[in-house]
Design an enzyme around this catalytic site. Structure first.
Site, mmCIF file in Angstrom:
data_model
loop_
_atom_site.group_PDB
_atom_site.id
_atom_site.type_symbol
_atom_site.label_atom_id
_atom_site.label_comp_id
_atom_site.label_asym_id
_atom_site.label_seq_id
_atom_site.Cartn_x
_atom_site.Cartn_y
_atom_site.Cartn_z
ATOM 1 N N ARG A 132 0.895 -1.264 -0.048
ATOM 2 C CA ARG A 132 -0.160 -0.013 0.175
ATOM 3 C C ARG A 132 0.848 1.336 -0.015
ATOM 4 N NH1 ARG A 132 -2.967 -3.158 3.898
ATOM 5 N NH2 ARG A 132 -4.736 -4.161 2.530
ATOM 6 N N LYS A 154 3.071 11.371 -10.894
ATOM 7 C CA LYS A 154 2.425 10.592 -11.741
ATOM 8 C C LYS A 154 2.897 9.495 -12.314
ATOM 9 C CE LYS A 154 -0.438 13.907 -14.802
ATOM 10 N NZ LYS A 154 -0.710 14.101 -16.118
ATOM 11 N N GLU A 196 10.330 18.592 -24.771
ATOM 12 C CA GLU A 196 9.709 19.152 -23.588
ATOM 13 C C GLU A 196 10.389 20.169 -22.767
ATOM 14 O OE1 GLU A 196 6.794 17.800 -22.455
ATOM 15 O OE2 GLU A 196 6.536 15.873 -23.600
ATOM 16 N N LYS A 244 8.246 23.108 -13.954
ATOM 17 C CA LYS A 244 7.359 21.723 -13.669
ATOM 18 C C LYS A 244 6.996 21.845 -12.193
ATOM 19 C CE LYS A 244 5.616 17.622 -14.197
ATOM 20 N NZ LYS A 244 5.387 16.475 -15.019
ATOM 21 N N GLU A 254 -3.904 17.630 -11.230
ATOM 22 C CA GLU A 254 -4.383 17.847 -12.647
ATOM 23 C C GLU A 254 -5.942 18.239 -12.520
ATOM 24 O OE1 GLU A 254 -2.960 16.368 -16.914
ATOM 25 O OE2 GLU A 254 -3.738 14.890 -15.692
ATOM 26 N N ARG A 258 -2.416 22.363 -14.055
ATOM 27 C CA ARG A 258 -1.604 21.416 -14.581
ATOM 28 C C ARG A 258 -1.610 21.099 -15.945
ATOM 29 N NH1 ARG A 258 0.931 16.270 -11.003
ATOM 30 N NH2 ARG A 258 2.325 15.297 -12.634
ATOM 31 N N ASN A 262 0.529 20.381 -20.928
ATOM 32 C CA ASN A 262 -0.194 19.767 -22.108
ATOM 33 C C ASN A 262 -0.080 20.565 -23.403
ATOM 34 O OD1 ASN A 262 -2.340 17.149 -22.599
ATOM 35 N ND2 ASN A 262 -0.936 17.138 -20.580
ATOM 36 N N HIS A 265 0.313 18.896 -26.846
ATOM 37 C CA HIS A 265 0.007 17.254 -26.506
ATOM 38 C C HIS A 265 -1.451 17.192 -26.945
ATOM 39 C CE1 HIS A 265 3.774 17.555 -23.855
ATOM 40 N NE2 HIS A 265 3.482 16.540 -23.741
ATOM 41 N N HIS A 269 -0.626 13.503 -29.005
ATOM 42 C CA HIS A 269 -0.998 12.207 -28.620
ATOM 43 C C HIS A 269 -1.867 11.700 -29.914
ATOM 44 C CE1 HIS A 269 -0.796 13.555 -24.197
ATOM 45 N NE2 HIS A 269 0.213 12.801 -24.402
ATOM 46 N N HIS A 281 7.656 10.415 -28.542
ATOM 47 C CA HIS A 281 6.860 11.213 -28.087
ATOM 48 C C HIS A 281 7.244 12.648 -28.213
ATOM 49 C CE1 HIS A 281 4.000 12.999 -25.025
ATOM 50 N NE2 HIS A 281 4.999 13.744 -24.402
#
Ligand code: GLY
Length: 377
Positions: A132, A154, A196, A244, A254, A258, A262, A265, A269, A281
């Protein structure tokens, strides 16, 4: 803290350390500098650690790290898997979790995720779920992971149904970015991270875009990161990490700003998905940045189109997939930012000032695609 030459080879290579604090509760540091992998044993509090890595990074940096950790008095287990996005799956997560259990890692142990984005995401999710949740340290070895993926908690894996569909927010105890590891990256890998950094500069530190053009673009276009003085490389990484960190601290889960991360993106994507993930990417993000700039210019916002197209020309990403605009639209509509069927785009009001718009019509989308095709084909 600054490194001092003590006669130890690792210490000799250690330069100045830059520390960026992610102001969450509890806060944690992103430490950036050359030779930092030589200091992990002293920067990790836990006595028992499991290094999670891929086979390529393990051979380059992992074995040596494990030796140093053992020399520093730690009990060390290691679990590795093949490099590449295909490892970000349920089966590999299961193998990693079972390896942690058979190594007897307890609640007082820590996972050290040593590698690029795939390792950070998978190792992070293993740390979030094993017992956990156990302590996690992100040890990014790619530029993309240093400036983006390793910061902000993330974690996740892919399902056959889509990327990153299973995951958790699990903040690390620290992010330790040894910029010396970038010297072993291919120009292609450097380019993915450079994209990035450019994006990060555009949303939060316009001067960083200049620095990326001066230092990273030549490195990613062929010279390699070893041609960049380590201290300047560390400065660029730390500047990007600072943006960041600021965004993540303002919106850890998010729910709002946040989404600014993107920028570029939505199309990226869609390009990745429609091309079956053949496009890197960062390469997809480069095209996405030009696309977002074209959308913004058509709306009378700041005009960054030529500048970004110039960066793309210098970086020479993999070719823009030969897809009709109609093939991309369904993927853009599936974007996680979409609300009630309306596409939401991050655009720039001006460099350093992102805005989210939700009223972009299909004609605008199509014109921006034409503009992108004309610029980069
Ligand atoms: N890579 C985007 C984020 O961390 O939110």
């Amino acid at each position: 803290m600054s490194g001092r030459a003590t006669g130890d080879a690792d210490a000799v290579s250690a330069g100045r350390r830059r520390t960026v604090t992610v102001a969450l509760s509890p806060p944690y540091d992103v430490v950036v500098g050359p030779g930092l992998l030589g200091e992990v044993a002293t920067r990790v509090a836990e006595a028992t650690v499991a290094v999670v890595s891929d086979d390529a990074v393990w051979a380059l940096h992992g074995r040596r790290l494990a030796e140093r950790l053992e020399a520093g008095g730690k009990r060390v287990a290691a679990v590795t898997f093949p490099p590449g996005e295909a490892s970000k799956d349920l089966a590999t997560l299961g193998r990693v979790l079972r390896a942690l259990a058979s190594a007897g890692l307890g609640r007082d142990g820590a996972v050290l995720a040593l590698g690029g984005g795939v390792v950070g995401d998978l190792g992070g999710l293993a740390a979030a779920t094993y017992l956990r949740g156990v302590a996690l340290y992100q040890l990014p070895t790619s530029l993309l992971a240093m400036v983006d993926a390793a910061i902000g908690g993330k974690t996740g894996i892919d399902l056959p149904e889509g990327k990153n569909l299973v995951g958790a927010f699990w903040q690390p105890r620290a992010v330790l970015a040894d910029v010396q590891t970038l010297a072993t990256l291919s120009p292609r890998e450097l380019r993915q991270g450079t994209a990035e950094v450019v994006k990060t500069g555009l949303i939060g530190d316009p001067g960083l875009v200049d620095e990326a053009e001066r230092l990273l673009v030549p490195a990613a276009a062929g010279e390699g990161a070893a041609a960049v003085p380590p201290d300047e490389l560390a400065e660029v990484v730390a500047r990007a990490a600072a943006v960041k960190a600021r965004v993540v601290a303002a919106d850890p889960h998010e729910a709002g700003v946040r989404a600014h991360l993107n920028l570029g993106h939505t199309l990226a994507h869609a390009l990745e998905a429609a091309s079956g993930l053949a496009l890197g990417h960062g390469d997809a993000v480069l095209y996405g940045l030009v696309y977002a700039a074209a959308l913004g210019r058509a709306r009378g916002l700041t005009d960054q189109v030529e500048r970004l197209a110039g960066i793309v020309e210098r970086l020479r990403p993999d070719p823009l997939p030969d897809l009709p605009f109609e093939a991309l639209v369904p993927y853009m509509r599936r974007d996680k930012k979409a609300r009630a069927g309306r596409l939401r785009f991050v655009l720039l009001a001006e460099p350093g000032r992102p805005v989210v718009v939700d009223d972009v019509g299909e004609d605008e989308l199509r014109s921006a695609w034409r503009a992108l095709e004309e610029l980069v084909r």
